[in-house]
Design an enzyme around this catalytic site. Structure first.
Site, PDB file in Angstrom:
ATOM      1  N   LYS A 198      -4.108  -5.677  -3.642  1.00 49.77           N
ATOM      2  CA  LYS A 198      -5.402  -5.065  -3.369  1.00 49.77           C
ATOM      3  C   LYS A 198      -5.667  -4.515  -2.143  1.00 49.77           C
ATOM      4  O   LYS A 198      -5.024  -5.304  -1.248  1.00 49.77           O
ATOM      5  CB  LYS A 198      -6.532  -6.414  -3.970  1.00 49.77           C
ATOM      6  CG  LYS A 198      -7.879  -5.879  -3.753  1.00 49.77           C
ATOM      7  CD  LYS A 198      -8.815  -7.151  -4.286  1.00 49.77           C
ATOM      8  CE  LYS A 198     -10.275  -6.885  -4.434  1.00 49.77           C
ATOM      9  NZ  LYS A 198     -11.121  -8.227  -4.901  1.00 49.77           N
ATOM     10  N   SER A 243     -13.848  -7.091  -8.872  1.00 45.30           N
ATOM     11  CA  SER A 243     -13.364  -6.020  -7.636  1.00 45.30           C
ATOM     12  C   SER A 243     -12.112  -5.799  -7.721  1.00 45.30           C
ATOM     13  O   SER A 243     -11.485  -4.809  -7.045  1.00 45.30           O
ATOM     14  CB  SER A 243     -13.998  -6.504  -6.453  1.00 45.30           C
ATOM     15  OG  SER A 243     -13.287  -7.562  -6.341  1.00 45.30           O
ATOM     16  N   SER A 248     -13.884 -11.975  -9.340  1.00 42.81           N
ATOM     17  CA  SER A 248     -13.009 -10.570  -9.268  1.00 42.81           C
ATOM     18  C   SER A 248     -11.621 -10.541  -9.287  1.00 42.81           C
ATOM     19  O   SER A 248     -10.647  -9.430  -9.641  1.00 42.81           O
ATOM     20  CB  SER A 248     -13.240 -10.092  -7.727  1.00 42.81           C
ATOM     21  OG  SER A 248     -14.471  -9.697  -7.392  1.00 42.81           O
TER      22      SER A 248
END
Lengths: 429, 63
Positions: A41, A117, A141
């Site tokens: 990420k 996310s 997330s």
């Protein structure tokens, strides 16, 4: 350009899972992940790459000078980094609908969200572009994207893994974790990430506790009812029932504080994120993604009373969880109330209520994060999901990641949890 | 805990609190942020009001 990068480039125009490709590098030693690839990420520091956390506001920052602890650990274990992945701006969302770079698309249905996310990371694994991907989980997330994209995910115990070099969101709730397409790779990745890091003051002072290869084991399992049953849609209920049967979970356990804990998780996040970004809000709020601009501004104004009361609720939640774990080894609940949302969905109907869709996606995960317990997600494929997966949360007592992973393995072994490479991810290429 | 669910109260709060946070909000921002404060107030209303005085907050989760 490696073959893996060529494939990512070919597919990323559809998926938008990656925001950056990096020059592959790996350790010279023959190690557990030799030849395996990973993505991270884009809030993980990677030496030479600017850590943007999904935001254009950070785009002009200098590149990171060293790797985050998690990236360094995977490289040391022989895994090869391929790139950074798409995410909600500053991790503030459950759908990875990032207006700066566009949404991450679900490899199982390109019109659908990858979840958030950490949506880019989950999509990259689901599409077979990497073997592992790093995400973070503050309110769900990792768990929501794992559910939407049909991959295995793990949010370890709060404080278990080093967060050094990870751009924060809400410091008292942020967790490092990962995605994989099998429980064996998930467990191996988790073991590679373990280790005491004196540079992370928030990490618990515990030695590594390797889980090794997950094995089936007797677990006293129960289904979480109440809030979790109330908001579970048809496909989520079906997935839960399948998992419950395979794990011999015949009893239902109640977590009376679930709704309050969800509110507490949200309010803690608002207060901590609002304060984290307060200086940026003064000068740069007009550059924020419209989906978070006003939420983050409001968050910066949250009364201290709300924050402190929410943290006290967290203490009560821990007591309720301790009570349940005196009776059970494992609690199970859906990881999302529904299969992946269509991108752009604003509201959904759940339990007779019209709820903002982007927050509803986290309605199953958010109540559990404040307890800090380890949770694995196993992807199930209920018939009512019409080809889309729904994940099941496998919730273990503190520091017992091995139990959560064992349960995921048992579902995998039973043939009901699986993470096939998505059909829409470019088999025709 | 839920007093700011009321729109007028929330807007008054935003107008008072924003300068303290160093935020100079225009009218449109005040309106949009007020809605978000009302949503947060709705969450705050879900928290138990009465908790034991000796129940310490848990900003650092220590099992």
């Amino acid at each position: 350009m490696s073959a893996a990068h060529t494939r990512i480039k070919a597919l990323n125009s559809r998926l938008n899972a990656f925001t950056d490709l990096v020059v592959p590098r790996n350790s010279d030693v023959a190690a557990v992940f030799s030849g395996k690839t990973f993505a991270f990420k884009n809030l993980y520091d990677f030496a030479g790459l600017t850590t943007r956390a999904g935001s254009i506001i950070l785009a002009d920052n200098p590149p990171a000078t060293e790797d985050s602890a998690a990236v360094a650990s995977l490289i040391a274990a022989g895994a090869i980094p391929l790139g950074a992945t798409n995410m909600d701006e500053f991790a503030f969302g459950f759908t990875t609908e990032n207006s700066h770079v566009g949404p991450a698309h679900n490899p199982h249905d390109l019109s659908r969200s990858a979840g958030g996310s950490s949506g880019g990371s989950a999509a990259a694994v689901a599409a077979g572009l990497v073997d592992l991907a790093l995400g973070t989980d503050t309110n769900g997330s990792i768990r929501v994207p794992a559910s939407f994209c049909g991959v295995f995910g793990l949010k370890p115990t709060y404080g278990r893994l080093s967060r050094r070099g990870v751009f924060p969101f809400s410091t008292s709730l942020d967790h490092v974790g990962l995605f994989a397409r099998s429980t064996a790779e998930l467990a191996a990745g988790y073991d590679a990430l373990q280790g005491r890091d004196p540079c992370d003051p928030m990490q618990a002072d515990r030695p590594p506790e390797p889980v090794g290869s997950p094995q089936a084991r007797p677990l006293r399992a129960a289904i979480l009812g109440g809030h979790f049953a109330q908001y579970a849609g048809e496909a989520a209920q079906e997935a839960l029932a399948e998992a419950a049967q395979a794990l011999n979970a015949t009893e239902t356990a109640e977590l009376p504080l679930a709704s309050a804990a969800r509110a507490a998780g949200a309010l803690i996040t608002y207060a901590e994120a609002g304060e984290l970004h307060r200086q940026r809000l003064k000068t740069d709020r007009h550059r924020l993604d419209p989906l978070i601009r006003y939420r983050l501004t409001a968050a910066a104004l949250a009364p201290a009373q709300w924050y402190l009361q929410a943290q006290r609720v967290r203490r009560l939640l821990k007591e309720q969880m301790d009570t349940l774990f005196a009776q059970y080894d494992l609690l199970i609940a859906p990881a999302a109330p529904f299969p992946a949302l269509t991108i752009g969905t604003d509201t959904v109907e759940l339990n007779g209520e019209t709820i903002p869709a982007r927050s509803a996606a986290g309605i199953m995960t958010q109540p559990l994060t404040p307890a800090g317990v380890p949770i694995a997600v196993a992807p199930l494929w209920p018939a009512t999901g019409q080809g889309l997966p729904v994940g099941v949360q496998l919730i273990a007592r503190l520091w017992r990641e091995a139990d959560a992973l064992a349960a995921a393995f048992m579902l995998e072994q039973a043939g009901i949890a699986k993470a096939p490479i998505a059909a829409h991810s470019g088999a025709d290429l | 805990m839920s007093g700011l669910s009321d729109k007028a109260a929330a807007e008054a709060y935003v107008r008072a609190a924003a300068p303290a946070a160093g935020l100079d909000l225009d009218q449109a921002e005040v309106a949009a942020v007020t809605v978000q404060v009302q949503i947060m107030a709705g969450m705050a209303a879900l928290l138990p009001e009465a908790l034991a005085d000796d129940l310490e907050p848990a900003p650092r989760f220590e099992p």
